[in-house]
Design a protein around this motif. Structure first.
Motif, PDB file in Angstrom:
ATOM      1  N   SER A   3     -16.005  45.414  30.990  1.00  8.33           N
ATOM      2  CA  SER A   3     -15.455  44.328  30.039  1.00  8.33           C
ATOM      3  C   SER A   3     -16.216  44.613  28.917  1.00  8.33           C
ATOM      4  O   SER A   3     -17.620  44.899  28.917  1.00  8.33           O
ATOM      5  N   TRP A   4     -15.921  44.232  27.574  1.00 10.04           N
ATOM      6  CA  TRP A   4     -16.443  44.479  26.503  1.00 10.04           C
ATOM      7  C   TRP A   4     -17.770  43.278  26.265  1.00 10.04           C
ATOM      8  O   TRP A   4     -18.616  43.869  25.570  1.00 10.04           O
ATOM      9  N   ASN A   5     -17.588  42.250  26.834  1.00  2.64           N
ATOM     10  CA  ASN A   5     -18.795  41.322  26.781  1.00  2.64           C
ATOM     11  C   ASN A   5     -19.456  41.129  28.079  1.00  2.64           C
ATOM     12  O   ASN A   5     -19.935  40.112  28.210  1.00  2.64           O
ATOM     13  N   LYS A   6     -19.304  41.946  28.944  1.00  2.00           N
ATOM     14  CA  LYS A   6     -19.871  41.971  30.392  1.00  2.00           C
ATOM     15  C   LYS A   6     -21.308  41.506  30.263  1.00  2.00           C
ATOM     16  O   LYS A   6     -22.240  42.169  29.727  1.00  2.00           O
ATOM     17  N   GLY A   7     -21.713  40.429  30.759  1.00  2.00           N
ATOM     18  CA  GLY A   7     -23.160  39.774  30.750  1.00  2.00           C
ATOM     19  C   GLY A   7     -23.573  39.109  29.629  1.00  2.00           C
ATOM     20  O   GLY A   7     -24.533  38.788  29.421  1.00  2.00           O
ATOM     21  N   LYS A   8     -22.834  39.337  28.435  1.00  2.00           N
ATOM     22  CA  LYS A   8     -22.960  38.721  26.988  1.00  2.00           C
ATOM     23  C   LYS A   8     -22.761  37.279  26.847  1.00  2.00           C
ATOM     24  O   LYS A   8     -21.584  36.828  27.287  1.00  2.00           O
ATOM     25  N   THR A   9     -23.523  36.535  26.569  1.00  2.00           N
ATOM     26  CA  THR A   9     -23.372  34.872  26.036  1.00  2.00           C
ATOM     27  C   THR A   9     -23.724  34.612  24.634  1.00  2.00           C
ATOM     28  O   THR A   9     -24.427  35.516  23.898  1.00  2.00           O
ATOM     29  N   GLY A  10     -23.015  33.457  24.073  1.00  2.00           N
ATOM     30  CA  GLY A  10     -23.576  33.329  22.812  1.00  2.00           C
ATOM     31  C   GLY A  10     -23.150  33.983  21.795  1.00  2.00           C
ATOM     32  O   GLY A  10     -21.876  34.686  21.637  1.00  2.00           O
ATOM     33  N   LEU A  11     -24.243  34.501  20.859  1.00  2.00           N
ATOM     34  CA  LEU A  11     -23.929  35.162  19.558  1.00  2.00           C
ATOM     35  C   LEU A  11     -23.555  36.753  19.848  1.00  2.00           C
ATOM     36  O   LEU A  11     -22.847  37.441  19.565  1.00  2.00           O
ATOM     37  N   PRO A  17     -21.285  30.281  15.192  1.00  2.00           N
ATOM     38  CA  PRO A  17     -20.942  28.807  14.853  1.00  2.00           C
ATOM     39  C   PRO A  17     -19.274  28.493  14.179  1.00  2.00           C
ATOM     40  O   PRO A  17     -18.787  27.599  14.499  1.00  2.00           O
ATOM     41  N   GLU A  18     -19.138  29.535  13.277  1.00  2.00           N
ATOM     42  CA  GLU A  18     -17.779  29.205  12.843  1.00  2.00           C
ATOM     43  C   GLU A  18     -16.593  29.526  13.906  1.00  2.00           C
ATOM     44  O   GLU A  18     -15.830  28.445  13.933  1.00  2.00           O
ATOM     45  N   ARG A  19     -16.857  30.437  14.659  1.00  2.00           N
ATOM     46  CA  ARG A  19     -15.814  30.821  15.716  1.00  2.00           C
ATOM     47  C   ARG A  19     -15.638  29.716  16.818  1.00  2.00           C
ATOM     48  O   ARG A  19     -14.686  29.242  17.187  1.00  2.00           O
ATOM     49  N   GLU A  25     -11.693  22.943  17.584  1.00  2.00           N
ATOM     50  CA  GLU A  25     -10.757  22.266  16.634  1.00  2.00           C
ATOM     51  C   GLU A  25      -9.417  22.706  17.531  1.00  2.00           C
ATOM     52  O   GLU A  25      -8.370  21.809  17.510  1.00  2.00           O
ATOM     53  N   LYS A  26      -9.207  23.874  17.848  1.00  2.00           N
ATOM     54  CA  LYS A  26      -8.024  24.259  18.595  1.00  2.00           C
ATOM     55  C   LYS A  26      -7.604  23.608  19.799  1.00  2.00           C
ATOM     56  O   LYS A  26      -6.546  23.198  20.143  1.00  2.00           O
ATOM     57  N   GLN A  27      -8.660  23.671  20.481  1.00  2.00           N
ATOM     58  CA  GLN A  27      -8.188  22.900  21.872  1.00  2.00           C
ATOM     59  C   GLN A  27      -8.170  21.267  21.717  1.00  2.00           C
ATOM     60  O   GLN A  27      -7.353  20.823  22.493  1.00  2.00           O
TER      61      GLN A  27
END
Length: 146
Positions: A3-11, A17-19, A25-27
């Protein structure tokens, strides 16, 4: 391919912060638009067994008994409705004290069937003779996993 974000968190995973603010807000908007679809909220007093906490406690007692019978390789064919009828027809309290009422098998060689069980005082139930084989030796229970 991982996966493209395997093991990655946060930034590192792209949560700026914008995302994060936009997703929150969407939730919140979805929750406002769908007030009845909030499946994660706990509805107090809504149980499988109904609003009575005493019946709920007995449901969990029933489930424990069923699991114990499975663990000791004993047949179990008693339905919740049958168990509830036994509970309602009994006089006295069920439990583990000396004067409590317990569900016991009449013939210990057979499984837990509605025609093989009865309600009995706990003191009397504990004093019943153990199951023995033809030589007079006490028959030991079989464990499912051992």
């Amino acid at each position: 391919m991982p996966s493209w974000n395997k093991g990655k968190t946060g930034l590192e995973a792209g949560w700026t912060p914008e995302r994060r603010l936009k997703a929150s807000e969407k939730q919140r908007q979805w929750i406002r638009d769908n007030p009845t679809k909030q499946f994660w909220k706990f509805n107090k007093g809504v149980w499988k067994t109904g609003p009575d906490p005493e019946v709920r406690r007995h449901y969990y007692r029933y489930m424990r008994m069923k699991c114990q019978a499975r663990y000791w390789c004993q047949e179990w064919t008693i339905l919740w409705e049958d168990y509830l009828d036994l509970l309602k027809s009994s006089s006295g309290s069920w439990g583990r004290t000396r004067d409590s009422i317990n569900l016991v098998r009449q013939d210990k060689a057979q499984g837990w069937h509605i025609d093989n069980v009865k309600l009995m005082n706990r003191t009397e139930a504990m004093k019943r003779p153990r199951l023995t084989d033809s030589k007079g030796n006490v028959v030991r229970r079989k464990k499912r996993n051992g």
